[in-house]
Design a protein around this motif. Sequence first.
Motif, PDB file in Angstrom:
ATOM      1  N   CYS A 166       8.908  12.189   4.104  1.00 45.15           N
ATOM      2  CA  CYS A 166       8.893  13.877   3.655  1.00 45.15           C
ATOM      3  C   CYS A 166       7.485  14.326   3.329  1.00 45.15           C
ATOM      4  O   CYS A 166       6.498  13.733   2.845  1.00 45.15           O
ATOM      5  N   LYS A 182       9.195  11.627  -6.173  1.00 48.52           N
ATOM      6  CA  LYS A 182       8.824  10.309  -5.400  1.00 48.52           C
ATOM      7  C   LYS A 182       7.417   9.984  -4.892  1.00 48.52           C
ATOM      8  O   LYS A 182       7.488   8.912  -4.506  1.00 48.52           O
ATOM      9  N   CYS A 183       6.595  10.843  -5.175  1.00 47.64           N
ATOM     10  CA  CYS A 183       5.191  10.688  -4.743  1.00 47.64           C
ATOM     11  C   CYS A 183       4.290  10.685  -5.910  1.00 47.64           C
ATOM     12  O   CYS A 183       4.783  11.599  -6.918  1.00 47.64           O
ATOM     13  N   ALA A 222       7.305  17.628   2.054  1.00 56.44           N
ATOM     14  CA  ALA A 222       7.818  18.982   1.643  1.00 56.44           C
ATOM     15  C   ALA A 222       6.953  19.396   0.332  1.00 56.44           C
ATOM     16  O   ALA A 222       7.062  20.639   0.071  1.00 56.44           O
ATOM     17  N   CYS A 223       6.116  18.450   0.114  1.00 57.02           N
ATOM     18  CA  CYS A 223       5.133  19.301  -1.200  1.00 57.02           C
ATOM     19  C   CYS A 223       3.899  18.546  -0.780  1.00 57.02           C
ATOM     20  O   CYS A 223       3.887  17.526  -0.143  1.00 57.02           O
ATOM     21  N   ARG A 247      -0.489  10.130  -1.336  1.00 59.11           N
ATOM     22  CA  ARG A 247       0.422   9.068  -1.864  1.00 59.11           C
ATOM     23  C   ARG A 247      -0.133   7.996  -0.946  1.00 59.11           C
ATOM     24  O   ARG A 247      -0.389   7.946   0.102  1.00 59.11           O
ATOM     25  N   ALA A 292      10.800  20.675  -5.120  1.00 61.79           N
ATOM     26  CA  ALA A 292      10.745  20.379  -3.722  1.00 61.79           C
ATOM     27  C   ALA A 292      11.608  18.934  -3.656  1.00 61.79           C
ATOM     28  O   ALA A 292      12.178  18.470  -2.805  1.00 61.79           O
ATOM     29  N   CYS A 293      11.305  18.217  -4.797  1.00 58.18           N
ATOM     30  CA  CYS A 293      11.894  16.810  -4.508  1.00 58.18           C
ATOM     31  C   CYS A 293      13.154  16.559  -5.182  1.00 58.18           C
ATOM     32  O   CYS A 293      13.596  15.587  -4.895  1.00 58.18           O
ATOM     33  N   LEU A 353       2.292  16.432  -2.736  1.00 55.74           N
ATOM     34  CA  LEU A 353       1.810  15.051  -2.896  1.00 55.74           C
ATOM     35  C   LEU A 353       1.866  13.907  -1.808  1.00 55.74           C
ATOM     36  O   LEU A 353       1.403  13.130  -2.089  1.00 55.74           O
ATOM     37  N   CYS A 354       2.523  14.440  -0.685  1.00 56.10           N
ATOM     38  CA  CYS A 354       2.576  13.663   0.386  1.00 56.10           C
ATOM     39  C   CYS A 354       1.152  13.332   0.864  1.00 56.10           C
ATOM     40  O   CYS A 354       0.848  12.251   1.413  1.00 56.10           O
TER      41      CYS A 354
END
Length: 268
Positions: free
Chosen positions: A91, A162-163, A93-94, A100, A182-183, A96-97
């Motif tokens: 993912c 999740k991140c 989508a935000c 991470r 987003a998550c 935070l990717c």
Amino acid sequence: MLAEMGVGPVWTARHASAPGVDARVDQLAGGEVDSIAGPAHAAVATAEVAAGSVAGFAAEVATDYATVAVSRQASPAGLDWAALQQAVAGCTACGLCSTRKNTVFGVGDRKASWLFVGEGPGRQEDLQGEPFVGPAGQLLDNMLKALGLQRGGNAYIANIVKCRPAAADGRDRPPSEEEIAACLPFLERQVELLQPTVIVALGKVAAVSLLGLPADTPVGSLRGTLHSYRDRPLVVTYHPAYLLRQPADKAKAWRDLCMALTAHAAAG
Ligand code: SF4
């Protein structure tokens, strides 16, 4: 995988395609673009190659790639556990990717009747890819034991995001409202797959996110009431990390868990 799920970006060609352009694009983009933006980069390439502007073309490819990367948001509706975990792992989508080390999907018994939801991964969780490790995780394990549960034994543990959200100084921080929005579909799908009897929200972020309340709602005002999340009982208690800082409130947390036990027995 995204094509098979019927999700992904909608591409609109700005120019007609030209033979041999794809190879040129792959050369310029180091091959990275191809797996995500095949049709789009061909369209962009046509105009730029015709103009002979390699530098401008490369910049545009990079811009398009970045746009795709941050806007890709696969709907998790209908995914099974394996596909959902794979979707989370890839993912973007935000934001935070971008920082991470690992996504932190969730852990436990996928047939559990108890779901515990925290805020988001911290530094150790990010490194290990598992929620609630370290001292706060040990306290949560003890809370589970007090209920006759354990990780992998009728309990599933997940987070709102999740991140790992990290502040500029490297410390853990709460997720922003945009990151939560987003998550959250991933957790919603986890709930659909799990079908828990009772949900325990650990801390304010988990509680207000699941209940759709303003972000500044005090957790203390949500305790002691049996809430509902999609027709399932939801109990709010303190986050284990908070209880480590305020051990006097462990007695209140135990009262919350007793309420959850009663709700579980009534619903089960
Ligand atoms: S926090 Fe959630 S929405 Fe953001 S990149 Fe990670 S998995 Fe995707």
